[in-house]
Design a protein around this motif. Structure first.
Motif, PDB file in Angstrom:
ATOM      1  N   VAL A 187       0.822  -1.269  -0.106  1.00 15.17           N
ATOM      2  CA  VAL A 187       0.096  -0.210  -0.109  1.00 15.17           C
ATOM      3  C   VAL A 187       0.837   1.173   0.209  1.00 15.17           C
ATOM      4  CG1 VAL A 187      -1.856  -1.037   1.259  1.00 15.17           C
ATOM      5  CG2 VAL A 187      -0.101  -0.066   2.443  1.00 15.17           C
ATOM      6  N   PRO A 188       0.255   2.311  -0.488  1.00 17.92           N
ATOM      7  CA  PRO A 188       1.154   3.508  -0.385  1.00 17.92           C
ATOM      8  C   PRO A 188       0.924   4.256   1.039  1.00 17.92           C
ATOM      9  CG  PRO A 188      -0.983   4.041  -1.687  1.00 17.92           C
ATOM     10  CD  PRO A 188      -1.058   2.548  -1.151  1.00 17.92           C
ATOM     11  N   ILE A 189       2.189   4.816   1.438  1.00 15.49           N
ATOM     12  CA  ILE A 189       1.986   5.425   2.567  1.00 15.49           C
ATOM     13  C   ILE A 189       2.963   6.672   2.836  1.00 15.49           C
ATOM     14  CG2 ILE A 189       4.112   3.946   3.656  1.00 15.49           C
ATOM     15  CD1 ILE A 189       2.144   3.660   6.079  1.00 15.49           C
ATOM     16  N   TRP A 190       2.977   7.613   3.691  1.00 13.89           N
ATOM     17  CA  TRP A 190       3.621   8.715   3.961  1.00 13.89           C
ATOM     18  C   TRP A 190       4.619   8.180   5.085  1.00 13.89           C
ATOM     19  CZ3 TRP A 190      -0.152  13.288   5.570  1.00 13.89           C
ATOM     20  CH2 TRP A 190      -0.666  13.708   4.349  1.00 13.89           C
ATOM     21  N   TYR A 191       5.791   8.461   5.068  1.00 18.51           N
ATOM     22  CA  TYR A 191       7.135   8.154   5.930  1.00 18.51           C
ATOM     23  C   TYR A 191       7.690   9.179   6.485  1.00 18.51           C
ATOM     24  CZ  TYR A 191      10.274   8.290   2.338  1.00 18.51           C
ATOM     25  OH  TYR A 191      11.155   8.663   1.094  1.00 18.51           O
ATOM     26  N   GLN A 192       8.588   9.035   7.485  1.00 16.48           N
ATOM     27  CA  GLN A 192       9.536   9.964   7.888  1.00 16.48           C
ATOM     28  C   GLN A 192      10.845   9.297   8.057  1.00 16.48           C
ATOM     29  OE1 GLN A 192      10.844  12.823   7.670  1.00 16.48           O
ATOM     30  NE2 GLN A 192       9.615  14.194   9.221  1.00 16.48           N
ATOM     31  N   TYR A 193      11.977  10.003   7.608  1.00 12.50           N
ATOM     32  CA  TYR A 193      13.130   9.520   7.859  1.00 12.50           C
ATOM     33  C   TYR A 193      14.409  10.395   7.843  1.00 12.50           C
ATOM     34  CZ  TYR A 193      17.511   7.118   6.576  1.00 12.50           C
ATOM     35  OH  TYR A 193      18.898   6.667   6.639  1.00 12.50           O
ATOM     36  N   ALA A 194      15.268  10.358   8.505  1.00 13.15           N
ATOM     37  CA  ALA A 194      16.475  11.245   8.435  1.00 13.15           C
ATOM     38  C   ALA A 194      17.763  10.501   8.045  1.00 13.15           C
ATOM     39  CB  ALA A 194      16.753  12.200   9.648  1.00 13.15           C
ATOM     40  N   PRO A 195      18.642  10.746   7.374  1.00 14.68           N
ATOM     41  CA  PRO A 195      19.858   9.858   7.090  1.00 14.68           C
ATOM     42  C   PRO A 195      20.672   9.278   8.347  1.00 14.68           C
ATOM     43  CG  PRO A 195      19.757  11.788   5.625  1.00 14.68           C
ATOM     44  CD  PRO A 195      18.589  12.163   6.785  1.00 14.68           C
ATOM     45  N   GLY A 196      20.880   8.214   8.545  1.00 14.56           N
ATOM     46  CA  GLY A 196      21.326   7.571   9.620  1.00 14.56           C
ATOM     47  C   GLY A 196      20.431   6.985  10.620  1.00 14.56           C
ATOM     48  N   GLY A 197      19.221   7.435  10.484  1.00 10.21           N
ATOM     49  CA  GLY A 197      18.172   7.171  11.581  1.00 10.21           C
ATOM     50  C   GLY A 197      17.295   6.022  11.194  1.00 10.21           C
ATOM     51  N   ASP A 198      16.281   5.875  11.914  1.00 10.75           N
ATOM     52  CA  ASP A 198      15.186   4.768  11.599  1.00 10.75           C
ATOM     53  C   ASP A 198      14.094   5.699  10.955  1.00 10.75           C
ATOM     54  OD1 ASP A 198      16.455   3.030  13.246  1.00 10.75           O
ATOM     55  OD2 ASP A 198      15.715   3.572  15.113  1.00 10.75           O
ATOM     56  N   VAL A 199      13.327   4.613  10.275  1.00  9.17           N
ATOM     57  CA  VAL A 199      12.012   5.212   9.567  1.00  9.17           C
ATOM     58  C   VAL A 199      10.949   4.885  10.487  1.00  9.17           C
ATOM     59  CG1 VAL A 199      10.477   4.572   7.604  1.00  9.17           C
ATOM     60  CG2 VAL A 199      13.053   4.217   7.433  1.00  9.17           C
ATOM     61  N   TRP A 200      10.044   5.874  10.275  1.00 10.56           N
ATOM     62  CA  TRP A 200       8.719   5.810  10.812  1.00 10.56           C
ATOM     63  C   TRP A 200       7.436   5.980  10.091  1.00 10.56           C
ATOM     64  CZ3 TRP A 200       5.343   9.582  12.117  1.00 10.56           C
ATOM     65  CH2 TRP A 200       5.885  11.162  12.252  1.00 10.56           C
ATOM     66  N   ILE A 201       6.293   5.319  10.322  1.00  5.65           N
ATOM     67  CA  ILE A 201       5.117   5.655   9.616  1.00  5.65           C
ATOM     68  C   ILE A 201       4.078   5.664  10.892  1.00  5.65           C
ATOM     69  CG2 ILE A 201       5.877   4.116   7.641  1.00  5.65           C
ATOM     70  CD1 ILE A 201       4.162   1.941   8.959  1.00  5.65           C
TER      71      ILE A 201
END
Length: 143
Positions: free
Chosen positions: A35-49
């Motif tokens: 499914v399509p989704i928005w996500y957040q990520y900063a280089p070197g970190g973890d992804v969150w949804i």
């Protein structure tokens, strides 16, 4: 050609709409939910949804304990990044997180209205954190 670590992390940090895939258990586990989704990520970190606490997607992620995201760009140069990894935390979503992720994807003048609507109408939400473990990436060049 595969992207360097810095290139793939920077590309993932851009506000693309991701395709999220998680094992669904359908057909003996061979057919993932995608499914399509928005996500957040900063280089070197973890992804969150962010997803509904009782959504099928949220339930499948909880059962599988991991998921994948794939983002791409279809204008030259064409490239993609796919990342997969384990869920490291799931917590109740806050309004501040909804504002953060909404501001990543929506024009500034639309954020407050969307957040007000979503907070009132989308039900209980959770934030799921994933630690990137496996990466695939490529720059396919000019087409």
């Amino acid at each position: 050609m595969a992207l360097s670590r810095d290139e793939r992390e920077q590309f993932l940090a851009e506000p693309h709409i991701a395709a999220l895939a998680v094992e669904s258990g359908d057909n003996g586990g061979r057919a993932p939910l995608t499914v399509p989704i928005w996500y957040q990520y900063a280089p070197g970190g973890d992804v969150w949804i962010m997803t509904g606490r009782d959504s099928r997607k949220g339930q499948l992620i909880a059962e599988a304990g991991r998921f994948s995201l794939m983002v791409d760009r279809v204008e030259p140069t064409i490239r993609y990044v796919s990342v997969e990894g384990p869920v490291i935390d799931t917590v109740p979503a806050t309004r501040e997180q909804l504002v953060e992720i909404s501001a990543r994807y929506l024009p500034a003048e639309k954020v407050e209205g969307y957040v007000d609507f979503a907070w009132k109408n989308h039900g209980d939400q959770v934030v799921v954190h994933m630690r990137p473990q496996r990466w695939l990436s490529s720059d396919l060049g000019e087409v």
